[in-house]
Scaffold this motif. Structure first.
Motif, PDB file in Angstrom:
ATOM      1  N   LEU A  91      56.863 -47.070 -17.071  1.00 25.04           N
ATOM      2  CA  LEU A  91      55.668 -47.591 -16.419  1.00 25.04           C
ATOM      3  C   LEU A  91      55.094 -48.749 -17.236  1.00 25.04           C
ATOM      4  N   VAL A  92      54.976 -48.559 -18.553  1.00 24.99           N
ATOM      5  CA  VAL A  92      54.463 -49.601 -19.450  1.00 24.99           C
ATOM      6  C   VAL A  92      55.364 -50.833 -19.395  1.00 24.99           C
ATOM      7  N   ALA A  93      56.659 -50.623 -19.280  1.00 22.20           N
ATOM      8  CA  ALA A  93      57.617 -51.730 -19.237  1.00 22.20           C
ATOM      9  C   ALA A  93      57.550 -52.511 -17.924  1.00 22.20           C
ATOM     10  N   GLY A  94      56.852 -51.968 -16.934  1.00 22.08           N
ATOM     11  CA  GLY A  94      56.692 -52.678 -15.666  1.00 22.08           C
ATOM     12  C   GLY A  94      57.857 -52.522 -14.718  1.00 22.08           C
ATOM     13  N   ASP A  95      58.413 -51.315 -14.651  1.00 23.20           N
ATOM     14  CA  ASP A  95      59.575 -51.081 -13.790  1.00 23.20           C
ATOM     15  C   ASP A  95      59.216 -50.884 -12.314  1.00 23.20           C
ATOM     16  N   GLY A  96      57.943 -50.982 -11.958  1.00 22.09           N
ATOM     17  CA  GLY A  96      57.522 -50.805 -10.565  1.00 22.09           C
ATOM     18  C   GLY A  96      57.049 -49.405 -10.255  1.00 22.09           C
ATOM     19  N   SER A  97      57.150 -48.492 -11.207  1.00 25.39           N
ATOM     20  CA  SER A  97      56.752 -47.114 -10.946  1.00 25.39           C
ATOM     21  C   SER A  97      55.244 -46.973 -10.745  1.00 25.39           C
ATOM     22  N   PHE A  98      54.456 -47.829 -11.404  1.00 27.37           N
ATOM     23  CA  PHE A  98      53.003 -47.781 -11.222  1.00 27.37           C
ATOM     24  C   PHE A  98      52.643 -48.115  -9.784  1.00 27.37           C
ATOM     25  N   GLU A  99      53.193 -49.203  -9.275  1.00 28.10           N
ATOM     26  CA  GLU A  99      52.908 -49.628  -7.913  1.00 28.10           C
ATOM     27  C   GLU A  99      53.390 -48.590  -6.901  1.00 28.10           C
ATOM     28  N   ALA A 100      54.560 -48.018  -7.162  1.00 26.38           N
ATOM     29  CA  ALA A 100      55.098 -46.997  -6.263  1.00 26.38           C
ATOM     30  C   ALA A 100      54.198 -45.764  -6.236  1.00 26.38           C
ATOM     31  N   LEU A 101      53.717 -45.358  -7.396  1.00 27.48           N
ATOM     32  CA  LEU A 101      52.822 -44.209  -7.473  1.00 27.48           C
ATOM     33  C   LEU A 101      51.519 -44.493  -6.736  1.00 27.48           C
ATOM     34  N   ARG A 102      50.938 -45.672  -6.971  1.00 28.11           N
ATOM     35  CA  ARG A 102      49.689 -46.036  -6.297  1.00 28.11           C
ATOM     36  C   ARG A 102      49.872 -46.029  -4.787  1.00 28.11           C
ATOM     37  N   GLU A 103      50.953 -46.620  -4.312  1.00 30.32           N
ATOM     38  CA  GLU A 103      51.193 -46.659  -2.868  1.00 30.32           C
ATOM     39  C   GLU A 103      51.408 -45.269  -2.286  1.00 30.32           C
ATOM     40  N   SER A 104      52.141 -44.411  -3.002  1.00 29.44           N
ATOM     41  CA  SER A 104      52.392 -43.065  -2.475  1.00 29.44           C
ATOM     42  C   SER A 104      51.099 -42.261  -2.388  1.00 29.44           C
TER      43      SER A 104
END
Length: 113
Positions: A91-104
């Motif tokens: 998440l810190v590295a910016g792999d897109g998991s933050f955005e995916a979590l927020r959207e879900s």
């Protein structure tokens, strides 16, 4: 990218909440939410923030991003605190998991309304 300036029906600004991760000297990641990341990080550095960070040595702000409403920020904070260290590092590295979590979580909120 999420915009944090919103006007409600009464033309009043709503507060934007942010999620952040702080890295301790021993490389642990602490997760929190706030409306002002800079102020909150300074509180942590001065020892007036969360007890979990007191006496942990030098702190570094590893990640921060706007979330939107408080309820969503708290849900995201809970989910991230359940993640493994490896998942948090991605998440810190910016792999897109933050955005995916927020959207879900936003999608779940819309479906339950």
């Amino acid at each position: 990218m999420l915009s944090c300036v919103h006007l409600n029906i009464l033309n009043k600004r709503t507060v934007c909440w942010f999620l952040y991760l702080v890295r301790t000297a021993n490389n642990a990641l602490y997760t929190g939410v706030t409306t002002d990341v800079a102020r909150r990080f300074l509180e942590h550095q001065s020892g007036k923030g969360a007890k979990a960070l007191r006496g942990k040595g030098e702190l570094m702000l590893a990640f921060s991003a706007p979330v939107g409403e408080r309820s969503l920020a708290l849900k995201m904070e809970y989910r991230i605190k359940q993640m493994t260290k490896r998942q948090k590092e991605r998440l810190v590295a910016g792999d897109g998991s933050f955005e995916a979590l927020r959207e879900s979580l936003q999608t779940l909120a819309v479906k339950s309304d």
